[in-house]
Design an enzyme around this catalytic site. Structure first.
Site, PDB file in Angstrom:
ATOM      1  N   GLN A 211      51.570  45.926  28.505  1.00 30.71           N
ATOM      2  CA  GLN A 211      51.104  46.251  29.859  1.00 30.71           C
ATOM      3  C   GLN A 211      51.944  45.540  30.912  1.00 30.71           C
ATOM      4  O   GLN A 211      51.751  45.770  32.104  1.00 30.71           O
ATOM      5  CB  GLN A 211      49.647  45.806  30.017  1.00 30.71           C
ATOM      6  CG  GLN A 211      48.685  46.504  29.078  1.00 30.71           C
ATOM      7  CD  GLN A 211      47.282  45.947  29.137  1.00 30.71           C
ATOM      8  OE1 GLN A 211      46.703  45.662  28.106  1.00 30.71           O
ATOM      9  NE2 GLN A 211      46.698  45.812  30.310  1.00 30.71           N
ATOM     10  N   ARG A 361      39.473  44.828  30.388  1.00 30.77           N
ATOM     11  CA  ARG A 361      39.081  45.685  31.514  1.00 30.77           C
ATOM     12  C   ARG A 361      38.274  44.872  32.524  1.00 30.77           C
ATOM     13  O   ARG A 361      37.151  45.240  32.896  1.00 30.77           O
ATOM     14  CB  ARG A 361      38.299  46.895  31.018  1.00 30.77           C
ATOM     15  CG  ARG A 361      38.441  48.053  31.983  1.00 30.77           C
ATOM     16  CD  ARG A 361      38.067  49.374  31.408  1.00 30.77           C
ATOM     17  NE  ARG A 361      38.238  50.375  32.461  1.00 30.77           N
ATOM     18  CZ  ARG A 361      38.085  51.657  32.313  1.00 30.77           C
ATOM     19  NH1 ARG A 361      37.760  52.149  31.156  1.00 30.77           N
ATOM     20  NH2 ARG A 361      38.255  52.490  33.321  1.00 30.77           N
ATOM     21  N   CYS A 362      38.886  43.801  32.975  1.00 26.70           N
ATOM     22  CA  CYS A 362      38.141  42.842  33.773  1.00 26.70           C
ATOM     23  C   CYS A 362      39.141  41.920  34.450  1.00 26.70           C
ATOM     24  O   CYS A 362      40.192  41.645  33.887  1.00 26.70           O
ATOM     25  CB  CYS A 362      37.231  42.122  32.796  1.00 26.70           C
ATOM     26  SG  CYS A 362      36.975  40.394  32.978  1.00 26.70           S
ATOM     27  N   GLU A 731      38.187  48.455  36.639  1.00 21.50           N
ATOM     28  CA  GLU A 731      37.329  47.657  35.776  1.00 21.50           C
ATOM     29  C   GLU A 731      35.898  47.527  36.282  1.00 21.50           C
ATOM     30  O   GLU A 731      35.037  47.041  35.556  1.00 21.50           O
ATOM     31  CB  GLU A 731      37.929  46.266  35.640  1.00 21.50           C
ATOM     32  CG  GLU A 731      37.821  45.495  36.939  1.00 21.50           C
ATOM     33  CD  GLU A 731      38.731  44.286  37.000  1.00 21.50           C
ATOM     34  OE1 GLU A 731      39.829  44.353  36.432  1.00 21.50           O
ATOM     35  OE2 GLU A 731      38.336  43.302  37.598  1.00 21.50           O
TER      36      GLU A 731
END
Ligand code: CDP
Length: 777
Positions: A211, A361-362, A731
């Site tokens: 990523q 996802r945070c 998120e």
């Protein structure tokens, strides 16, 4: 001779057309499989590769001792701790990499792996983080000189004395202990790479599931620069990676071993994890043990909060947090409420579990923070007998009080929490549901309503505070408009399915008036994209999205100059409407953006630089603070305790929306990923450190079947500092959904005096809790 694949072919991997790392086939490519430890903590007495090397097709078996010769057996983690690439003497968690088998086919590598014989001397693993802190616990990181215990760091935020004073004088104090369990990212594709070292040109092309390609290139150069892989000799290409969710930020040993082998044998080496390896050995998320406390008046004014955390980091601190933030952005945990006293502290500890602490996802540790504040707020409401919606409405920070300074030092940029909750309550008919609940309770039926009104913090980050391994956090956009008015824009971020190809093109189109379909978007290739820190923590819109707008505005400034020259008027006489400049009061005298761009290459004013290109590295002045109001309704079968999420309304506020369909898609997917830890997912270890649910047969990832019908909507409170008023969104649903679901389930079970349950809340856990409480026999 030389590199077998040239740019034309490479480009295939960066077009967003479903080209995964595993699709890459290069001439002479070798395959790698990894021998993993069956023990969580053991000495390695001997590794015997004799039989493995007899397997047809096996060309080498690589151990930690082999890597040690090149000083490549350890690597730094993103939190400046150290992690083994391959062990030389001790394994620290079950499924840890022990040796790598290299072969001419994937099947031969797997057969070779089965034939490697390893003698272990098992030791008693330390699994419980509280026990790891006891004085008699073995010191797990004995490789670190001078270590006498398993404590990693202590962190504090807020005002301790002030908070203690408020707590001491408060009418009401509530407290709950919560475990936010270890969970795992389950992306569609696992991690993998093809390391392609070209001996002739001393150049490494690394196709990998990352990523953050630029940061990885820098890390590779830092780890392997001493053997010749300096940064200009490394190209990282991140093709379609099949989802990331934070799990593809860290550098895993498999990547490094593949590079080392390719470097040594001069051939491309492919490594693709299987599902179980991914689940058992890659970075975990969460694993915070939190004591959350709230103090307030009996009428319902929140006065203070206090949070004490024990963070289980496994055997190394490999969390993907910015350097200065060992608990990520947990300090947003004061929530959406207007009060002035809060104190938070955390201690991190080593155990015999896989390393990690990824921002699944945070925004780093926001999910844990939001769960703690939203659960304890409900607990407080129950204690004083107030409706949790009323309590929230009465304590929200008011719209006119933004920018609002939080007790832990954040400046919330904007928000309208009352409007969000009201919209959610209207959409779900909150009052009607409460009436229905009363009736159902009279009939002995279990129905619960749960609210979560969260404040998020995304867009890491302002470079004055945010860095990863010393690299300042910002992000970038480069726009090149070709003579015929068609453009290519490249970014330092990396989409994993969030639709940057669409939304970035929309931003540039909106700013320049070039149709979005004529704007090609590229990310993920360090040779072509400008430097950036990558995509995670919903940072792309707040950083690279802003960079796109500003780079486009730089071009618009140039366009104005060219238009003035072409129309023979002064710049001040021109007005812009998307797609053209025209003379004030004479709209027929105009130049379209296409005419202007063509002139930039064919007829630009004397003294002006030719071409139509701009780059911007955007350093945000602040983070963005999206918010949401989620309401969940559950029905629980009073005999089987099966939980049914009957309705779930999610009202999000991510400021100005670039693409409503993409935002809705982000919210839908994120809600299911929030349902997952609330009701299904948890990595479970026994007391010897064996993972008990290390396959997807046992680790329950919810699908569309388990997902309720998500009902979504939004309010819009633009960010005052973002160039297009947008905040991140990716998120929010993952962060906001778990406490809404947990609050609903606890609300249903409150008839039995239950005030808290740890997630995931399953029918069996309800059964066990009721049995322990003596409610059932
Ligand atoms: O960093 P990441 O892309 O995961 O998260 P994000 O910045 O929240 O963006 C997720 C997707 O939603 C991107 O395609 C954004 O451009 C889009 N988005 C949007 O359309 N409007 C917003 N206000 C925020 C995000």
């Amino acid at each position: 001779m030389g590199h077998p694949i040239k740019r034309k072919e490479d480009a295939r991997f960066i077009q967003g057309k479903g080209n995964y790392v595993d699709d890459i086939k290069l001439p002479g490519m070798l395959y790698m499989d990894i021998v993993r430890s069956p023990y969580a903590y053991a000495k390695i007495k001997n590794i015997n590769a004799e039989e493995a090397l007899k397997v047809p097709g096996v060309v080498a078996v690589v151990t930690g001792k082999d890597l040690e010769q090149y000083n490549l057996h350890w690597m730094p983690t993103l939190m400046s701790d150290t992690q083994m690439v391959l062990p030389t003497d001790t394994v620290m968690y079950q499924s840890q990499e022990v040796a790598a088998v290299i072969a001419t086919s994937r099947y031969a590598a797997r057969d070779g792996k089965e034939a490697v014989m390893v003698d272990y001397e098992p030791m008693q693993a330390v699994v419980d983080p509280y026990k790891a802190l006891e004085p008699e616990a073995p010191v797990l990181r004995s490789d670190k000189e001078g270590r006498t215990n398993n404590h990693i760091w202590h962190w504090e935020a807020g005002n301790k004395e002030e908070t203690e004073k408020v707590f001491a004088g408060a009418d009401v104090v509530v407290s709950e202990h919560m475990h936010i369990p270890r969970i795992h990212v389950a992306s569609i594709e696992t991690c993998g790479c093809v390391a392609d070292y070209d001996k002739v040109n001393n150049h490494l092309t690394m196709y990998m599931t990352t990523q953050a390609p630029h940061a990885i290139r820098t890390v590779i150069a830092l780890v392997a620069g001493h053997v010749g892989l300096t940064e200009e000799k490394v190209r990282v290409i991140s093709p379609d990676i099949g989802g990331g969710f934070g799990g593809k930020v860290p550098v895993y040993p498999g990547y490094v071993i593949a590079i080392a082998v390719s470097f040594l044998v001069g051939k491309p080496v492919k490594w693709i994890e299987d599902r179980s390896e991914n689940l058992q050995a890659d970075s975990f998320a969460r694993d915070y043990h939190i004591t959350a406390e709230m103090a307030g008046t009996k009428e319902g004014k929140i006065l203070a909060t206090r949070f004490k955390i024990l963070a289980d980091h496994g055997y190394t601190d490999a969390a993907a947090n910015p350097s200065k933030f060992p608990t990520g952005l947990f300090s947003i945990g004061t929530g959406s409420y207007d009060y002035g006293a809060s104190f938070m502290e955390a201690d991190a500890v080593y155990t015999n579990k896989p390393p990690g602490g990824v921002a699944y996802r945070c925004s780093f540790r926001v999910t844990e923070a939001v769960h703690a504040i939203e659960r304890i707020t409900d607990r407080f409401a129950t204690e004083i007998g107030k409706d949790p919606a009323d309590l929230r409405m009465e304590n929200f920070i008011k719209k006119e009080d933004f920018p609002w300074k939080s007790p832990t030092g954040w400046e919330y940029d904007s928000g309208d929490y009352h409007a969000g909750l009201q919209k959610a309550m209207d959409a779900i008919d909150y009052e009607g549901l409460r009436k229905e609940q009363v009736e159902k309770r009279e009939r002995g039926e279990l129905m619960g309503i749960g609210i979560s009104t969260f404040t998020e913090i995304v867009g890491a980050g302002p470079s004055k505070d945010f860095d990863i391994l010393g690299i300042k956090m910002f992000d970038s956009a480069e726009i090149r408009v070709h003579p015929t008015g068609k453009a290519i824009a490249r970014f330092g971020t990396k989409s994993q399915g969030q639709g940057h190809e669409t939304t970035y093109a929309q931003i540039v189109a909106e700013e320049l008036g070039i149709p979005a379909e004529h704007i090609q978007i590229e990310e993920g290739d360090t040779d072509t994209a400008p430097y950036g820190l990558g995509t995670y923590a919903s940072r792309s819109t707040p950083t690279a999205g802003a960079a796109a707008a500003i780079a486009a505005r730089k071009l618009r400034d140039k366009a104005r100059k060219i238009a003035a020259y072409l129309l023979e008027v002064s710049e001040e006489d021109l007005e812009w409407e998307p797609g053209k400049f025209f003379v004030k009061g004479a709209p027929e005298k105009a130049k379209t953006i296409q005419e202007i761009v063509f002139a930039a290459y064919t007829n630009h004013p004397q003294g002006m630089e030719a071409g139509f290109e701009a780059t911007h590295y955007y350093d945000p002045p602040n983070l963005t603070f999206p918010s949401g109001a989620y309401i969940c309704v559950v029905d629980i079968d009073s005999e089987t305790y099966e939980i049914k999420v009957r309705r779930f309304v999610a009202i999000d506020d991510c400021g100005n929306i670039i693409n409503p369909m993409i935002v809705q898609g982000q919210v839908h997917g994120g809600l299911t990923q929030g349902l997952a830890p609330a009701m299904y997912e948890e990595l479970i270890y026994d007391e010897d450190g064996n993972i008990l649910n290390g396959t997807l047969m046992d680790y329950l990832v919810p699908t569309a079947v388990e997902s309720p019908n998500w009902e979504t909507g939004h309010t819009i409170t633009p960010s005052p500092h973002h160039p297009i008023g947008a905040k991140g969104v990716g998120e929010s649903p993952t962060v906001g959904a778990p406490p809404a679901i947990a609050n609903a389930i606890v609300d249903a079970l409150s008839v039995y005096g239950i005030t808290h349950m740890d997630i995931p809340i399953t029918p069996y856990k309800i059964f066990k809790t009721l049995k322990e409480k003596g409610v059932i026999e």
